[in-house]
Design a protein around this motif. Structure first.
Motif, PDB file in Angstrom:
ATOM      1  N   GLU A 327      28.821  56.192  46.739  1.00  0.00           N
ATOM      2  CA  GLU A 327      28.253  57.762  46.714  1.00  0.00           C
ATOM      3  C   GLU A 327      28.170  58.015  48.196  1.00  0.00           C
ATOM      4  OE1 GLU A 327      25.148  57.766  43.958  1.00  0.00           O
ATOM      5  OE2 GLU A 327      26.584  58.300  42.379  1.00  0.00           O
ATOM      6  N   ASP A 328      29.162  57.650  48.914  1.00  0.00           N
ATOM      7  CA  ASP A 328      29.020  58.107  50.526  1.00  0.00           C
ATOM      8  C   ASP A 328      30.315  57.556  51.262  1.00  0.00           C
ATOM      9  OD1 ASP A 328      27.854  58.855  52.951  1.00  0.00           O
ATOM     10  OD2 ASP A 328      26.177  57.398  52.661  1.00  0.00           O
ATOM     11  N   ALA A 329      30.480  58.156  52.233  1.00  0.00           N
ATOM     12  CA  ALA A 329      31.790  58.107  53.214  1.00  0.00           C
ATOM     13  C   ALA A 329      31.859  56.392  53.550  1.00  0.00           C
ATOM     14  CB  ALA A 329      31.714  58.894  54.434  1.00  0.00           C
ATOM     15  N   ILE A 330      32.104  55.589  52.468  1.00  0.00           N
ATOM     16  CA  ILE A 330      32.133  54.169  52.811  1.00  0.00           C
ATOM     17  C   ILE A 330      33.210  53.804  51.629  1.00  0.00           C
ATOM     18  CG2 ILE A 330      31.178  51.884  52.698  1.00  0.00           C
ATOM     19  CD1 ILE A 330      28.465  53.496  53.052  1.00  0.00           C
ATOM     20  N   ILE A 331      34.167  52.829  52.140  1.00  0.00           N
ATOM     21  CA  ILE A 331      35.100  52.307  50.945  1.00  0.00           C
ATOM     22  C   ILE A 331      35.458  50.817  51.396  1.00  0.00           C
ATOM     23  CG2 ILE A 331      37.267  52.889  52.717  1.00  0.00           C
ATOM     24  CD1 ILE A 331      38.800  53.827  49.833  1.00  0.00           C
ATOM     25  N   ALA A 332      35.672  50.329  50.312  1.00  0.00           N
ATOM     26  CA  ALA A 332      35.791  48.674  50.633  1.00  0.00           C
ATOM     27  C   ALA A 332      37.279  48.488  50.242  1.00  0.00           C
ATOM     28  CB  ALA A 332      35.266  48.073  49.199  1.00  0.00           C
ATOM     29  N   ALA A 333      38.067  47.601  51.152  1.00  0.00           N
ATOM     30  CA  ALA A 333      39.496  47.761  51.188  1.00  0.00           C
ATOM     31  C   ALA A 333      40.124  46.170  51.158  1.00  0.00           C
ATOM     32  CB  ALA A 333      40.330  48.418  52.243  1.00  0.00           C
ATOM     33  N   ARG A 334      41.222  45.904  50.383  1.00  0.00           N
ATOM     34  CA  ARG A 334      41.677  44.497  50.330  1.00  0.00           C
ATOM     35  C   ARG A 334      43.047  44.506  50.077  1.00  0.00           C
ATOM     36  NH1 ARG A 334      40.738  40.928  44.925  1.00  0.00           N
ATOM     37  NH2 ARG A 334      42.278  39.874  46.081  1.00  0.00           N
ATOM     38  N   VAL A 335      43.653  43.478  50.660  1.00  0.00           N
ATOM     39  CA  VAL A 335      45.038  43.484  50.403  1.00  0.00           C
ATOM     40  C   VAL A 335      45.156  42.453  49.097  1.00  0.00           C
ATOM     41  CG1 VAL A 335      47.364  42.225  51.381  1.00  0.00           C
ATOM     42  CG2 VAL A 335      45.832  43.578  52.616  1.00  0.00           C
ATOM     43  N   VAL A 336      46.243  42.794  47.962  1.00  0.00           N
ATOM     44  CA  VAL A 336      46.552  41.941  46.987  1.00  0.00           C
ATOM     45  C   VAL A 336      47.889  41.742  46.710  1.00  0.00           C
ATOM     46  CG1 VAL A 336      44.569  42.982  45.602  1.00  0.00           C
ATOM     47  CG2 VAL A 336      46.773  44.252  45.589  1.00  0.00           C
ATOM     48  N   ASP A 337      47.977  40.544  46.249  1.00  0.00           N
ATOM     49  CA  ASP A 337      49.623  40.132  45.749  1.00  0.00           C
ATOM     50  C   ASP A 337      50.184  40.989  44.831  1.00  0.00           C
ATOM     51  OD1 ASP A 337      49.800  38.216  48.243  1.00  0.00           O
ATOM     52  OD2 ASP A 337      48.355  37.071  46.986  1.00  0.00           O
ATOM     53  N   GLY A 338      50.463  42.114  44.807  1.00  0.00           N
ATOM     54  CA  GLY A 338      51.348  42.888  43.638  1.00  0.00           C
ATOM     55  C   GLY A 338      50.552  43.396  42.901  1.00  0.00           C
ATOM     56  N   LEU A 339      51.137  44.040  41.859  1.00  0.00           N
ATOM     57  CA  LEU A 339      50.452  45.127  40.891  1.00  0.00           C
ATOM     58  C   LEU A 339      49.629  44.106  39.992  1.00  0.00           C
ATOM     59  CD1 LEU A 339      50.209  47.478  39.321  1.00  0.00           C
ATOM     60  CD2 LEU A 339      52.415  47.176  38.090  1.00  0.00           C
ATOM     61  N   ASP A 340      50.074  42.922  39.596  1.00  0.00           N
ATOM     62  CA  ASP A 340      49.222  42.139  38.598  1.00  0.00           C
ATOM     63  C   ASP A 340      47.886  41.638  39.045  1.00  0.00           C
ATOM     64  OD1 ASP A 340      50.923  42.138  36.468  1.00  0.00           O
ATOM     65  OD2 ASP A 340      52.136  40.254  37.291  1.00  0.00           O
ATOM     66  N   GLU A 341      47.680  41.520  40.388  1.00  0.00           N
ATOM     67  CA  GLU A 341      46.621  41.251  41.107  1.00  0.00           C
ATOM     68  C   GLU A 341      45.782  42.526  41.283  1.00  0.00           C
ATOM     69  OE1 GLU A 341      44.547  38.879  44.776  1.00  0.00           O
ATOM     70  OE2 GLU A 341      46.545  38.707  44.611  1.00  0.00           O
ATOM     71  N   ALA A 342      46.232  43.499  41.694  1.00  0.00           N
ATOM     72  CA  ALA A 342      45.585  44.588  41.766  1.00  0.00           C
ATOM     73  C   ALA A 342      44.754  45.118  40.212  1.00  0.00           C
ATOM     74  CB  ALA A 342      46.455  45.889  41.944  1.00  0.00           C
ATOM     75  N   ILE A 343      45.742  44.887  38.948  1.00  0.00           N
ATOM     76  CA  ILE A 343      45.294  45.051  38.001  1.00  0.00           C
ATOM     77  C   ILE A 343      43.819  44.136  37.614  1.00  0.00           C
ATOM     78  CG2 ILE A 343      45.769  45.190  35.221  1.00  0.00           C
ATOM     79  CD1 ILE A 343      48.452  46.388  35.821  1.00  0.00           C
ATOM     80  N   ALA A 344      44.208  42.940  37.863  1.00  0.00           N
ATOM     81  CA  ALA A 344      43.169  42.051  37.682  1.00  0.00           C
ATOM     82  C   ALA A 344      41.867  42.343  38.402  1.00  0.00           C
ATOM     83  CB  ALA A 344      43.724  40.631  38.111  1.00  0.00           C
ATOM     84  N   HIS A 345      41.871  42.802  39.727  1.00  0.00           N
ATOM     85  CA  HIS A 345      40.807  43.270  40.623  1.00  0.00           C
ATOM     86  C   HIS A 345      40.000  44.240  39.791  1.00  0.00           C
ATOM     87  CE1 HIS A 345      38.465  43.813  44.212  1.00  0.00           C
ATOM     88  NE2 HIS A 345      38.277  45.070  43.644  1.00  0.00           N
ATOM     89  N   ILE A 346      40.871  45.263  39.188  1.00  0.00           N
ATOM     90  CA  ILE A 346      40.218  46.497  38.774  1.00  0.00           C
ATOM     91  C   ILE A 346      39.527  46.132  37.203  1.00  0.00           C
ATOM     92  CG2 ILE A 346      40.630  48.594  37.538  1.00  0.00           C
ATOM     93  CD1 ILE A 346      43.128  49.153  39.792  1.00  0.00           C
ATOM     94  N   HIS A 347      40.173  44.876  36.693  1.00  0.00           N
ATOM     95  CA  HIS A 347      39.545  44.729  35.352  1.00  0.00           C
ATOM     96  C   HIS A 347      37.962  43.946  35.639  1.00  0.00           C
ATOM     97  CE1 HIS A 347      43.172  44.858  32.518  1.00  0.00           C
ATOM     98  NE2 HIS A 347      42.550  46.160  32.813  1.00  0.00           N
ATOM     99  N   THR A 348      38.175  43.297  36.636  1.00  0.00           N
ATOM    100  CA  THR A 348      36.986  42.430  37.170  1.00  0.00           C
ATOM    101  C   THR A 348      35.999  43.191  37.754  1.00  0.00           C
ATOM    102  OG1 THR A 348      38.412  40.383  37.556  1.00  0.00           O
ATOM    103  CG2 THR A 348      36.042  40.340  38.517  1.00  0.00           C
ATOM    104  N   HIS A 349      36.251  44.160  38.681  1.00  0.00           N
ATOM    105  CA  HIS A 349      35.234  44.865  39.398  1.00  0.00           C
ATOM    106  C   HIS A 349      35.023  46.377  39.119  1.00  0.00           C
ATOM    107  CE1 HIS A 349      34.831  41.475  42.010  1.00  0.00           C
ATOM    108  NE2 HIS A 349      35.937  41.488  42.145  1.00  0.00           N
ATOM    109  N   GLY A 350      36.089  47.090  38.185  1.00  0.00           N
ATOM    110  CA  GLY A 350      35.805  48.346  37.941  1.00  0.00           C
ATOM    111  C   GLY A 350      34.979  48.807  36.817  1.00  0.00           C
ATOM    112  N   SER A 351      34.458  50.029  36.728  1.00  0.00           N
ATOM    113  CA  SER A 351      33.584  50.450  35.814  1.00  0.00           C
ATOM    114  C   SER A 351      34.358  51.180  34.708  1.00  0.00           C
ATOM    115  CB  SER A 351      32.678  51.140  36.439  1.00  0.00           C
ATOM    116  OG  SER A 351      33.196  52.405  37.168  1.00  0.00           O
ATOM    117  N   HIS A 352      35.742  51.151  34.539  1.00  0.00           N
ATOM    118  CA  HIS A 352      36.304  51.685  33.402  1.00  0.00           C
ATOM    119  C   HIS A 352      36.077  53.362  33.603  1.00  0.00           C
ATOM    120  CE1 HIS A 352      36.744  47.912  31.358  1.00  0.00           C
ATOM    121  NE2 HIS A 352      35.547  47.575  31.558  1.00  0.00           N
ATOM    122  N   HIS A 353      36.045  53.993  34.661  1.00  0.00           N
ATOM    123  CA  HIS A 353      35.853  55.229  34.935  1.00  0.00           C
ATOM    124  C   HIS A 353      37.359  55.886  35.147  1.00  0.00           C
ATOM    125  CE1 HIS A 353      34.470  58.957  36.583  1.00  0.00           C
ATOM    126  NE2 HIS A 353      33.215  58.757  36.271  1.00  0.00           N
TER     127      HIS A 353
END
Length: 430
Positions: A327-353
């Motif tokens: 809720e501020d001007a801060i962002i976390a950033a990482r490199v992922v090995d393609g779409l599948d790893e991006a989706i896996a990261h979102i499923h693990t760390h996301g809030s379904h928003h």
């Protein structure tokens, strides 16, 4: 017209006050559920007019709230969430006009069928009853929730944050004026007239069955408390740990525009991006420009080892960063090995928003939209579109992140349930 209730202090009988408020709201809900669309729209028209006419009074009340939180050391993001401006008040009034123009959801027959015995069965939308909305710093929620509940035939009890107490009272005055002009009960939109935090606990009890559903709008601690203590159903509104995934097939100019808007347009809103994911195949062309753009815009970037190598200003990301709504001007950033790893990261760390993909590869976009289990998923668009007004709802009472009844922006239609009407010609069951 009911007798007015005065604001109280901590020494007053809060339980009695809240019980009276809930009982009055219950009675108002019965009236409102049967009110014709024309009468509700008359109230909405008067509310819009009152907000525009009384904008100076709303701004003055808000200025007092803002001055108080600044003196108490509030963050800039918090102050932004609390602050009303002439343009934000205009947008509030415009939202009321949009809600007024939406077809009345109450009484709409969504399905009709006939049984072999000749009976006709209809499924028809009906109001939920009494909605309690518990929110924190955003005073515009008072208007959004009030008019959406009015449109959908529900009474609402508003419990705003103590930081926005004066602003909410000024807005509530406009809501009540509209109800009064339309001849509807003023208790249909009730504002809890106290800053006492114990009022929240009493709302969570359901107040002897008077409250039908609770909507929390606020930070993780508030939502967690509501979900843990509520004795009535809750429209879950979890934090917005939202992601933007930049695929290797993304247009760089588009990606820069979307990422900057998603994070920096208003960093404190629930639709703001909190994590940037970049496809490793696109690192050589997109990572450094994206990171430098964010840093130059005043955004703190916390990255993994690859992201840190792009710019000395990048701070190392901790494990907690992947699960944090800044809720501020801060962002976390990482490199992922393609779409599948991006989706896996979102499923693990996301809030379904809300989560977005930037790519010119339609197959990749389709996979992301189908597999990411969030209330809102976007292709080539900013996460800041996670807003009921942007969906054409006029306003929203919240972004529901659960899977029960309503999901995504909760507008007037989502504030209804249904019942079955059965038409017979004398049929009896053998």
């Amino acid at each position: 017209m009911t007798a007015p209730l005065k604001a109280i202090d901590g020494n007053a009988d809060l339980t009695e006050l809240m019980t009276v408020l809930a009982a009055r709201a219950r009675g108002a809900a019965r009236v409102l559920s049967l009110a014709p669309a024309e009468q509700k729209n008359k109230a909405l028209e008067a509310i819009e007019r009152a907000i525009r006419t009384n904008s100076a009074a709303i701004l003055a009340a808000n200025a007092e709230d803002v001055a108080e939180v600044r003196a108490n050391g509030a963050t800039s993001a918090f102050v932004d969430r609390l602050t009303l401006t002439p343009s934000r008040i205009d947008a509030m009034a415009d939202g009321v006009a949009t809600v007024r123009a939406i077809p009345d959801p109450v009484g709409v027959v969504t399905e009709r069928w006939q049984r072999p015995n000749g009976m006709t069965i209809e499924r028809v939308r009906v109001p939920l009853g009494v909605v309690a909305v518990i929110f924190e710093s955003r005073p515009n929620v008072a208007a959004d929730a009030g008019v959406l509940c009015l449109k959908s035939g529900n009474a609402v009890i508003l419990r705003g944050g103590s930081d926005s107490f004066r602003s909410c009272r000024a807005i509530h005055d406009c809501l009540v004026q509209g109800l009064r002009e339309a001849g509807l009960p003023e208790a249909a939109i009730t504002l809890v007239p106290t800053r006492d935090r114990a009022a929240v606990g009493l709302l969570l009890t359901g107040l002897n069955g008077a409250i039908d559903v609770i909507v929390p709008r606020g930070g993780k601690s508030l939502v967690g408390r509501v979900e843990a203590e509520a004795r009535v159903p809750v429209f879950a509104h979890l934090e917005g740990v939202n992601h933007v995934y930049v695929d290797h097939a993304a247009n760089l100019d588009m990606a820069k525009s979307i990422v900057l808007n998603a994070k920096m347009r208003r960093p404190g809103v629930c639709g703001a991006a909190e994590t940037l994911l970049v496809d490793r195949k696109g690192v050589s062309t997109s990572l450094k420009p994206l990171v430098e753009m964010l840093l130059d815009a005043g955004c703190e970037v916390r990255g993994d080892s690859t992201v840190q190598q792009t710019d000395a200003r990048v701070k190392p990301a901790s494990d907690e960063d992947w699960d944090t709504e800044y809720e501020d001007a801060i962002i976390a950033a990482r490199v992922v090995d393609g779409l599948d790893e991006a989706i896996a990261h979102i499923h693990t760390h996301g809030s379904h928003h809300t989560d977005a993909i930037v790519t010119d590869d339609q197959a990749a976009a389709n996979k992301f939209l189908n597999e990411v289990d969030s209330a809102i998923v976007l292709h080539n668009a900013s996460t800041q579109f996670a807003d009921g007004g942007e969906f054409g709802f006029g306003a929203e009472i919240g972004i529901a992140t659960g899977r029960f009844h309503a999901r995504g922006p909760v507008g007037a239609e989502q504030l209804t349930s249904f019942k079955y009407r059965v038409h017979g010609t004398g049929q009896t069951r053998p």
